[in-house]
Motif scaffolding. Structure first.
Motif, PDB file in Angstrom:
ATOM      1  N   SER A 114       0.849  -1.190   0.000  1.00 25.52           N
ATOM      2  CA  SER A 114       0.000   0.000   0.000  1.00 25.52           C
ATOM      3  C   SER A 114       0.884   1.239   0.000  1.00 25.52           C
ATOM      4  O   SER A 114       2.074   1.174   0.328  1.00 25.52           O
ATOM      5  N   ALA A 115       0.287   2.383  -0.340  1.00 24.69           N
ATOM      6  CA  ALA A 115       1.057   3.621  -0.471  1.00 24.69           C
ATOM      7  C   ALA A 115       1.574   4.128   0.866  1.00 24.69           C
ATOM      8  O   ALA A 115       2.541   4.893   0.910  1.00 24.69           O
TER       9      ALA A 115
ATOM     10  N   GLY B  14      16.874  -0.176  -1.444  1.00 27.45           N
ATOM     11  CA  GLY B  14      15.532   0.368  -1.337  1.00 27.45           C
ATOM     12  C   GLY B  14      15.374   1.547  -2.272  1.00 27.45           C
ATOM     13  O   GLY B  14      15.970   1.599  -3.348  1.00 27.45           O
ATOM     14  N   SER B  15      14.594   2.509  -1.854  1.00 27.28           N
ATOM     15  CA  SER B  15      14.371   3.681  -2.694  1.00 27.28           C
ATOM     16  C   SER B  15      15.450   4.729  -2.486  1.00 27.28           C
ATOM     17  O   SER B  15      15.533   5.694  -3.239  1.00 27.28           O
TER      18      SER B  15
ATOM     19  N   ALA C  42      10.436   4.469  -0.515  1.00 26.06           N
ATOM     20  CA  ALA C  42       9.794   5.715  -0.917  1.00 26.06           C
ATOM     21  C   ALA C  42       8.268   5.601  -0.913  1.00 26.06           C
ATOM     22  O   ALA C  42       7.693   4.514  -0.877  1.00 26.06           O
ATOM     23  N   SER C  43       7.625   6.781  -0.938  1.00 27.25           N
ATOM     24  CA  SER C  43       6.173   6.813  -1.021  1.00 27.25           C
ATOM     25  C   SER C  43       5.715   6.385  -2.412  1.00 27.25           C
ATOM     26  O   SER C  43       6.501   6.358  -3.362  1.00 27.25           O
ATOM     27  N   GLY C  44       4.456   6.054  -2.523  1.00 29.12           N
ATOM     28  CA  GLY C  44       3.922   5.615  -3.811  1.00 29.12           C
ATOM     29  C   GLY C  44       3.775   4.114  -3.858  1.00 29.12           C
ATOM     30  O   GLY C  44       4.597   3.369  -3.324  1.00 29.12           O
ATOM     31  N   THR C  45       2.740   3.647  -4.498  1.00 28.49           N
ATOM     32  CA  THR C  45       2.436   2.215  -4.521  1.00 28.49           C
ATOM     33  C   THR C  45       3.397   1.412  -5.392  1.00 28.49           C
ATOM     34  O   THR C  45       3.476   0.188  -5.253  1.00 28.49           O
TER      35      THR C  45
ATOM     36  N   CYS D 243       3.866   4.253   7.538  1.00 26.79           N
ATOM     37  CA  CYS D 243       4.600   5.484   7.852  1.00 26.79           C
ATOM     38  C   CYS D 243       4.328   5.986   9.269  1.00 26.79           C
ATOM     39  O   CYS D 243       5.210   6.555   9.917  1.00 26.79           O
ATOM     40  N   ASP D 244       3.117   5.791   9.772  1.00 28.92           N
ATOM     41  CA  ASP D 244       2.751   6.320  11.088  1.00 28.92           C
ATOM     42  C   ASP D 244       2.836   5.267  12.189  1.00 28.92           C
ATOM     43  O   ASP D 244       2.335   5.471  13.290  1.00 28.92           O
ATOM     44  N   SER D 245       3.499   4.146  11.918  1.00 31.35           N
ATOM     45  CA  SER D 245       3.575   3.072  12.902  1.00 31.35           C
ATOM     46  C   SER D 245       4.499   3.449  14.054  1.00 31.35           C
ATOM     47  O   SER D 245       5.565   4.048  13.855  1.00 31.35           O
TER      48      SER D 245
END
Length: 267
Positions: free
Chosen positions: A8-9, A45-46, A67-70, A99-101
């Motif tokens: 997921s994004a 990774g990104s 990185a962000s994005g699916t 991201c918010d974990s």
């Protein structure tokens, strides 16, 4: 090579747990080659790639920012030496972290410990047959500060728990962790000293190297423990790709430190 696709994004990091991990490590227990890997494992990774890892690393873990994005992916790549008959085995558990974990580490932390007590060790430390630290490592092992705790105390896991560099037969600190050709193998802990109880004027250090685990410059014996009361808490592992010039025949197992967080009331 394995490719990990984000599910997921809102995923920002991956955790890789090495449930089984044995590939060919450095060719000797001495630092005659500087700890260069025979086989290799690297994650891209990104952003930046991980350092090259090899040897015996079961029960260790690493984190990778993504990185962000699916469509963002990470690549796990093994490379094996064709001249070795070693049987390679691996089982890597991949966990995607939102991201918010609350368990997501600060960006850049290759390893992340969230408990009050634990163990920090260099890669290939678990390889008792060829226990040699790896070359060209430069990464932080981060420790999440618990509420009500102000310091982290470190002790050696065992006899070889601080055998990263044998160039100097004593403890060296800070700017002394360099040579004529540049930085030598060291452990970085910003703001450490001899004890967790501090008085005004206590000298604080940021690097430790040499043959002994001690917060006193030129000490020729191991200290029971050292302490860091300067958050955020992290242990920086740095090794070069050059064999030690004075004691190249001595074993250089790496670093294995037990840590315990100290309550603020005890500082």
């Amino acid at each position: 090579t394995y490719t990990v696709q984000k599910c997921s994004a809102d995923v920002c990091a991956l955790r890789l747990d090495f449930e089984t991990f044995f590939i060919e490590g450095p060719s000797a227990t001495t630092e005659t080659t500087g700890g260069v890997c025979t086989d290799s494992f690297i994650v891209t990774g990104s952003f930046d790639a991980t350092p090259v890892i090899c040897g015996q690393n079961a029960d260790d873990h690493i984190y990778v920012d993504i990185a962000s994005g699916t469509t963002a992916t990470a690549t796990l790549a093994f490379t094996f030496a064709t001249t070795s008959s070693t049987a390679r085995t691996w089982e890597v558990k991949v966990t995607q972290i939102p991201c918010d974990s609350a368990v997501r580490p600060p960006s850049g932390c290759l390893q992340y410990h969230t408990t009050l007590t634990g163990r920090v060790r260099t890669f290939n430390y678990g390889n008792t047959a060829t226990q040699q630290h790896l070359a060209s490592q430069n990464y932080p092992v981060c420790i999440r500060q618990a509420k009500g705790y102000c310091c982290v105390e470190y002790t050696k896991c065992d006899t070889n728990g601080f055998s990263l560099n044998n160039n100097v037969a004593m403890a060296k600190l800070d700017n002394a962790c360099t040579s004529a050709t540049g930085t030598i193998d060291y452990v970085g802990i910003d703001g450490f000293s001899s004890a967790c109880t501090r008085s005004p004027g206590t000298p604080l250090h940021s690097k430790i190297c040499g043959q002994y685990f001690n917060a006193q410059e030129d000490a020729a014996l191991d200290q029971l423990s050292i302490c860091d009361c300067t958050a955020p808490f992290a242990v920086q592992i740095y090794t070069d790709a050059t064999a030690d010039t004075i004691s190249a025949t001595a074993a250089n197992a790496g670093v294995c430190l037990e840590y315990i967080q100290i309550p603020c009331a005890n500082v």
